[in-house]
Design an enzyme around this catalytic site. Structure first.
Site, PDB file in Angstrom:
ATOM      1  N   HIS A 260      56.893 -38.558  76.970  1.00 32.59           N
ATOM      2  CA  HIS A 260      55.783 -38.020  77.764  1.00 32.59           C
ATOM      3  C   HIS A 260      54.439 -38.576  77.312  1.00 32.59           C
ATOM      4  O   HIS A 260      53.569 -38.870  78.114  1.00 32.59           O
ATOM      5  CB  HIS A 260      55.736 -36.489  77.656  1.00 32.59           C
ATOM      6  CG  HIS A 260      56.552 -35.803  78.694  1.00 32.59           C
ATOM      7  ND1 HIS A 260      56.393 -36.024  80.033  1.00 32.59           N
ATOM      8  CD2 HIS A 260      57.536 -34.874  78.584  1.00 32.59           C
ATOM      9  CE1 HIS A 260      57.257 -35.285  80.714  1.00 32.59           C
ATOM     10  NE2 HIS A 260      57.965 -34.578  79.855  1.00 32.59           N
ATOM     11  N   GLU A 324      57.585 -24.585  73.978  1.00 33.56           N
ATOM     12  CA  GLU A 324      57.551 -24.639  75.438  1.00 33.56           C
ATOM     13  C   GLU A 324      58.990 -24.756  75.976  1.00 33.56           C
ATOM     14  O   GLU A 324      59.404 -24.005  76.840  1.00 33.56           O
ATOM     15  CB  GLU A 324      56.729 -25.855  75.870  1.00 33.56           C
ATOM     16  CG  GLU A 324      56.658 -26.042  77.374  1.00 33.56           C
ATOM     17  CD  GLU A 324      56.078 -27.397  77.759  1.00 33.56           C
ATOM     18  OE1 GLU A 324      56.006 -28.293  76.893  1.00 33.56           O
ATOM     19  OE2 GLU A 324      55.713 -27.560  78.938  1.00 33.56           O
ATOM     20  N   HIS A 417      31.542  11.967  89.735  1.00 35.24           N
ATOM     21  CA  HIS A 417      33.001  11.877  89.914  1.00 35.24           C
ATOM     22  C   HIS A 417      33.555  13.231  90.349  1.00 35.24           C
ATOM     23  O   HIS A 417      34.341  13.342  91.284  1.00 35.24           O
ATOM     24  CB  HIS A 417      33.692  11.471  88.611  1.00 35.24           C
ATOM     25  CG  HIS A 417      33.643  10.005  88.319  1.00 35.24           C
ATOM     26  ND1 HIS A 417      32.464   9.363  88.017  1.00 35.24           N
ATOM     27  CD2 HIS A 417      34.621   9.073  88.277  1.00 35.24           C
ATOM     28  CE1 HIS A 417      32.731   8.078  87.805  1.00 35.24           C
ATOM     29  NE2 HIS A 417      34.028   7.879  87.966  1.00 35.24           N
TER      30      HIS A 417
END
Ligand SMILES: *Cc1c(COP(=O)(O)O)cnc(C)c1O
Length: 790
Positions: A260, A324, A417
């Site tokens: 690679h 990986e 609220h």
């Protein structure tokens, strides 16, 4: 490859280091400059950067129709075929990752749901240059398409002649992606983050790339509000090999990673010194034959071959390293796989090279590197969607939950609220039920699209009987093929049957709907009331399976109220249903597969308090000694009663089911039913059967006698724990021994019963239909023989 023999665990962190990226600050500065250039200059900047960095002179950035059109002819047929199969595999694996919408009523009247929505605009970066990675476009484009992302933009660097690899264009076309931008490197990421005239800005950027691309993605995420798939670094593999490994295979895997790029990371762990030697020798041998051997050799210089004492140590090292790609080159791959806690994607056994995952097995090859497998998953369908949550409170829900939220908000000092709740509670307290809701029992119950739609009007709707010349329905006026004449459509309203049935049951004809089996009525009930993807129904398991199937088929949610140990409605069922926003509840009485009637008081309480339709399925009512709920229709407008000709009438082959309801409700059925849903043959035969209805009594009496006898004899069979009381033509029986084994052995003897062991509350249970005296005797004999053998 550097060799380490039995390194002490304290030294492992050093061995797990990835190659440092020394020039990071310079890269970041360059990327930032490129972002500035693209922001200022837009398309023009991208063109000039392409000329400067890719040595490509171009006048437009987007791939043209003509370029797309020319692409396929330049891709060899065998490559096209391989790509199509890879795409099919990736699609199959990623499509299976879809999850149905989640719906939970967290407390009565508080409905919460979660729905997946695609990321609206995605950018896919596909590296080009020396090796155009069309596989990356498959890996990113397939899930983007499956997720339904409305805008998909692909960026890929131009070749020096200003073109894009035809294979990439072929894949883009295959996936229906038409926006392909000729831009690479950091400038492509900048364009996706910032947008230019030609390049639409996106919400999320995917794809691997060199240092500049990686740094650009990080900048886009940090400063420009764009999401990225994951932090990326050089690709890496870790192989766990033992004495069962094939050294040549392992070496090839190591080299496939090494080729690679020079910064690729390759680690091999082995518990056998001899095997590790062999792997290293084989790696050297194979390296010499590779076209990309210079690149691979550089990568191997930083790579490690590590001898460790055993599988446990190798796993511990690997989990710390978080590779990986993890290859388990051992006979024990499955056992080891269970212990993997950190890895991107795992390749099991000797026949599974990383390369298959890189291209075509179906898993995604976009995976976390640099140890990020500890925190991140690889790209999947999920990467392209977000899950939006929804909640809706009914008045009951607000009354129950409101005060709790007021208390909590006040405790946090958030007065506004609390007020948001208080105001609504006060409004609820003052509110009167609207007149419409009182006068219309179906207000809010019928699906709006059904209210709105125009019913199909069939040719024969207005005609009862036949005129001398009927040229209205495109039938064959010359007659039928075959012995009987079925050339005419049947009466769509089955008027003759309804008149007879109404007389028999003491209802009006317009209170009857006839379906192709009750199964059709069940399906239409769901579709009449529930909007797909929004509404839900309630079922009470263990019960008849078609209710849930009808809901699933229509994308309608299912809430369950499980029956008690003696198969009655639980005490809180009435309260739960009173507060429920469900459109209908199915109550099966006598219930299938348990055989018992549901207590009348419970059903009545539900009829009084539940706001949806209450469907009482009386498929087995003819075998029970209780009045039919059809006698209560006038009292409860939201009651629907289902019956069938399939059971006591013995006409299962004709497929005729009946729904009884108020005339207004039945009119809705007529509006949505398929026009000629009951065949002429069925109508004719059922009319004849209705004329001889009294004969039903004798048959029913015989079946009840058989049921009684079977229920008496079964407890004497070894292995029978319990015979549940039945008001139907079957018995639910619990066995002390493995009921599935008994079921299988019965089948082997040619006796088929129904295995209900997996139904809630029915562990160890088989459902036995009551047969003829002979059949029952055969069943008992077989059970005794099987029981004695256990
Ligand atoms: C068998 C059965 C039906 C059958 O329906 P048809 O489609 O009319 O054959 C319906 N409900 C229950 C509970 C059943 O067991």
């Amino acid at each position: 490859m550097q060799l380490y023999s039995y390194p002490d665990p304290s030294t492992w962190p050093a061995l797990q280091q990835r190659a440092a990226t020394a020039e990071a600050p310079q890269v970041a500065a360059r990327v930032r400059a490129i972002f500035g250039q693209v922001r200022e200059g837009g398309d023009a900047a991208l063109l000039s950067l392409a000329s400067e960095l890719d040595k490509a002179s171009m006048t437009r950035l987007l791939v043209s129709e003509a370029e797309f059109a020319a692409a396929a002819s330049q891709v060899p047929a065998d490559l096209q075929a391989a790509i199509r199969q890879a795409r099919a595999n990736i699609e199959a694996f990623h499509a299976a990752q879809r999850e149905p919408e989640l719906r939970v009523e967290t407390m009565p009247g508080v409905a919460c749901s979660r729905r997946a929505v695609p990321v609206q605009r995605v950018g896919l970066y596909v590296p080009g240059g020396s090796a155009p990675l069309f596989s990356t476009l498959l890996m990113l484009g397939v899930p983007a398409r499956l997720a339904g992302c409305p805008q998909v933009v692909v960026c890929t660097p131009p070749q020096s002649d200003g073109t894009v690899s035809p294979v990439i264009l072929f894949v883009a076309q295959l996936l229906g992606i038409s926006t392909v931008v000729k831009a690479g490197g950091a400038q492509a990421i900048a364009a996706l983050a910032l947008g230019t005239v030609s390049v639409p800005a996106v919400d999320k950027i995917f794809g691997p790339g060199n240092r500049y691309v990686t740094a650009a993605k990080q900048l886009a995420a940090a400063e420009f509000g764009v999401a990225i798939d994951m932090p990326a670094g050089p690709s890496e593999v870790l192989v766990i090999a033992d004495e069962t490994a094939n050294a040549a295979f392992v070496a090839a895997d190591l080299l496939s990673q090494a080729e690679h790029g020079p910064d690729s990371q390759v680690v091999v762990l082995c518990n056998s010194a001899a095997m590790l030697d062999e792997i290293r020798a084989e790696t050297t041998r194979q390296l010499a034959t590779l076209p990309r051997r210079d690149v691979a050799a550089l990568a191997l210089e930083n790579s490690r071959a590590i001898l460790l004492p055993d599988a446990a140590a190798m796993l511990a090292f690997s989990n710390q390293y978080a590779p990986e790609h993890l290859i388990l080159a051992t006979d024990e791959a499955d056992a080891l796989a269970k212990e993997v806690t950190n890895a991107g994607s795992v390749f099991l056994g000797h026949l599974t090279p990383e390369a298959v995952g890189d291209y075509a097995s179906g898993t995604n090859h976009t995976l976390p590197t640099s140890g990020y497998a500890r925190q991140y998953s690889g790209v999947s369908l999920d990467s392209f969607i977000r899950k939006i949550t929804f909640q809706r409170l009914s008045p009951v829900g607000l009354r129950a939950l409101g005060p709790l939220v007021e208390t909590m908000a006040e405790a946090e000092g958030l007065t506004a609220h609390a007020r948001a709740v208080t105001l609504r509670l006060e409004a609820l307290a003052g509110e009167k039920t609207t007149a419409a809701a009182v006068s219309n029992p179906y207000a809010g119950l019928i699906r709006p699209s059904v209210e709105r739609m125009q019913a199909y009007s069939s040719a024969r709707d207005e005609f009862e009987g036949m005129a001398p010349v009927m040229l209205d329905a495109n039938e064959n006026s010359l007659g039928s093929v075959g012995p009987a004449d079925f050339s005419r459509y049947p009466d769509p309203h089955q008027r003759a049957i309804k008149v007879e049935l109404a007389r028999l049951k003491g209802v009006a004809p317009n209170q009857i709907f006839l379906g192709n089996g009750s199964d059709e009525a069940i399906d239409l009930l769901v579709r009449l009331t529930c909007t797909p993807g929004r509404d839900h129904i309630v079922i009470c398991p263990p019960t008849y399976g078609m209710y849930e199937v009808a809901a699933n088929l229509n994308d309608v949610g299912v809430t369950r109220i499980q029956l008690t140990a003696d198969f009655q409605l639980p005490a809180n069922a009435v309260e739960t249903l009173a507060a429920s926003t469900a459109k209908l509840v199915f109550l099966c009485s006598p219930n299938n597969p348990t055989g018992n009637l549901l207590a009348q008081e419970a059903v009545e309480a539900i009829l009084r308090s539940f706001k949806g339709l209450v469907v009482v399925d009386e498929a087995y009512a003819d075998f029970a000694d209780a009045p039919s709920w059809t006698t209560r229709l006038a009292e409860f407008p939201r009651l629907v009663v289902l019956q069938t000709f399939s059971k006591a009438w013995g006409l299962a082959g004709l497929r005729l089911g009946v729904a009884y309801g108020s005339p207004a409700l039945i009119a809705y059925f007529d509006k949505i039913k398929p026009p000629y849903n009951i065949s002429a043959a069925t109508q004719e035969h059922v009319l004849t059967a209705l004329a001889s209805a009294p004969s039903l009594d004798a048959m029913r009496a015989e079946l009840l006698a058989n049921r009684h006898q079977l229920a008496q004899q079964l407890p004497q069979v070894p292995g029978v724990a319990q015979v549940f009381p039945s008001d139907a033509n079957f018995l639910l029986v619990r066995f002390t021994t493995d009921a599935t084994a008994i079921y299988d052995q019965l089948r082997a003897r040619g006796i088929v019963v129904r295995n209900r062991t997996t139904q809630p509350g029915c562990a160890g249970c088989l459902r036995l239909t009551v047969g003829t005296a002979t059949e029952n005797a055969l069943l008992l004999q077989a059970l005794k023989e099987i029981g004695a053998g256990c």
